[in-house]
Design an enzyme around this catalytic site. Structure first.
Site, PDB file in Angstrom:
ATOM      1  CB  THR A  15      -0.898   0.017   1.263  1.00  0.00           C
ATOM      2  OG1 THR A  15      -1.732  -1.119   1.206  1.00  0.00           O
ATOM      3  CG2 THR A  15      -1.751   1.258   1.340  1.00  0.00           C
ATOM      4  CG  ASP A  59      -1.601  -6.922  -2.425  1.00  0.00           C
ATOM      5  OD1 ASP A  59      -2.511  -6.090  -2.415  1.00  0.00           O
ATOM      6  OD2 ASP A  59      -1.435  -7.762  -1.509  1.00  0.00           O
ATOM      7  CB  SER A  60       2.771  -8.225   0.975  1.00  0.00           C
ATOM      8  OG  SER A  60       1.692  -8.218   1.866  1.00  0.00           O
ATOM      9  CG  ASP A  92      -2.422  -7.710   3.454  1.00  0.00           C
ATOM     10  OD1 ASP A  92      -2.751  -6.989   4.414  1.00  0.00           O
ATOM     11  OD2 ASP A  92      -3.027  -7.713   2.369  1.00  0.00           O
ATOM     12  CB  THR A 167       1.282 -11.804  14.637  1.00  0.00           C
ATOM     13  OG1 THR A 167       0.361 -12.511  13.840  1.00  0.00           O
ATOM     14  CG2 THR A 167       0.581 -11.238  15.835  1.00  0.00           C
ATOM     15  CB  THR A 278      -0.677 -21.347  21.830  1.00  0.00           C
ATOM     16  OG1 THR A 278      -2.009 -20.964  22.200  1.00  0.00           O
ATOM     17  CG2 THR A 278       0.192 -20.108  21.819  1.00  0.00           C
ATOM     18  CB  CYS A 280      -3.521 -18.031  22.814  1.00  0.00           C
ATOM     19  SG  CYS A 280      -4.622 -19.123  23.681  1.00  0.00           S
TER      20      CYS A 280
END
Ligand code: ASP
Length: 342
Positions: A15, A59-60, A92, A167, A278, A280
């Site tokens: 972007t 675009d990634s 992304d 992340t 995990t 989570c």
């Protein structure tokens, strides 16, 4: 003599360098020269900046390990000439690229900073300028003639993180990234606050070694209540599959139903590497804490500890590409190679 640090900007797309196609309304990548034109402030920075662009900015979502290798090779070819590298990249898949690069660039002792933005550089309310300018400042940051950052970092919205700890957490907030299990390396406010205690220090002065052979015979499987035997078996029996990231519940827990454990056991006996991570968004796998993870520990499932899924899958690709022996695989995976796990 000009002692200003030399910084190489590597524009891969995203972007940050996109414009709106007025006919379709969709965002598409545009020529890198426009990016530099859009930020005349770059000339005020106390460093020399050169740039190189992917022939076709991406675009990634279109990034793959071949593109990671191109970035790693660009860094390798320019390693002696430049003091730091800033990689402009779509947000992304930035955490995947950052994680992969951390493994591919062994003995890195210069900054490689990935950044991008949520709004295009030409947008009135863009976050691109701050992200880009501060990333360049961080890449140029030196103490006693040595770079302060000597690892792969990801800078977004006032924070520099270790890339393989990050992340993407939000598709619209400017704060698009998080590092759930490791603190930021630098925070940007009125001053740049450097947290030296968290920064990776190279253990020895060895030459940069670039690994571009990655093995993509890997998969990610997120378990869920209702996962059935046929689905699990289909995934575990994918032809040529070498390793899998198993996203489990909480502290690494999974069902203890017989069919589930038998499927995993058979796959491990066939030589499949299974890593317990995990699902989570923070915290660590603790194998054996509950009955529901003891069976996994017993059958030699690899303990992913507090690694992110992005770092786990790229670490698998890197380790399989490096032909690590099956005997050592578990021990090496459970060892932190680039600060990606505790
Ligand atoms: N789709 C874009 C990309 O990842 C989003 C961004 O740049 O932030 O390339």
């Amino acid at each position: 003599m000009d002692k200003k640090p030399n910084i190489l900007l590597i524009y891969t797309g995203g972007t940050i360098g996109m414009i709106k196609d007025y006919e379709s309304g969709a965002l598409k990548a545009f020529d890198f020269n426009n990016l530099v034109k859009s930020i005349p402030e770059l000339s005020q920075l106390a460093c020399n900046i050169d740039s190189v662009s992917f022939d076709k900015p991406l675009d990634s979502s279109n990034m793959n390990p071949g593109h990671w290798a191109s970035i790693a090779e660009l860094i390798n070819e320019n390693y002696t000439v430049y003091d730091g590298f800033v990689v402009l990249h779509g947000s992304d898949t930035m955490s995947y690229t950052g994680s992969a690069l951390s493994f591919m660039l062994e003995n890195l002792d210069k900054p490689v900073i990935l950044t991008g933005s949520q709004l295009p550089i030409g947008d009135l309310r863009t976050d691109a300028k701050e992200n880009l300018i501060t990333s360049i400042q961080i890449a140029a940051l030196q103490e006693k003639g040595k770079p302060v950052i000597r690892e792969v970092g990801l800078y977004f919205e006032y924070k520099l993180y270790r890339a393989n700890r990050t992340t993407k957490i939000n598709a619209e907030h400017f704060q698009a990234f998080n590092s759930p299990n490791y603190p930021p390396l630098i925070e940007s406010g009125v001053h740049l606050k450097v947290y030296n205690e968290y920064i990776q220090k190279p253990k020895s002065i060895r030459r940069l070694k670039v690994h571009t052979r990655l093995n993509t015979n890997v998969a990610i499987l997120k378990i869920f209540p209702g996962l059935n035997e046929s689905v699990l078996n289909s995934v575990l029996n994918i032809p040529n599959l070498r390793a899998i990231v198993l996203e489990t519940y909480g502290a690494g827990n999974a069902p203890i139903e017989k069919w589930f454990l038998v499927c995993l056991r058979k796959a491990i006996d066939r030589g499949l590497h299974i890593v317990n991570v995990t699902q989570c968004s923070g915290g660590s796998v603790i194998m054996g804490q509950y009955e529901t993870s003891r069976a996994l520990a017993k059958m030699q499932v690899i303990n992913g500890k507090d690694i992110t899924t992005e770092a786990a899958i790229t670490k698998l690709m890197y380790m399989l590409g490096s032909n690590i022996s099956s005997k050592l695989f578990k021990t090496i995976f459970e060892t932190s190679l680039r600060g990606e796990m505790k």
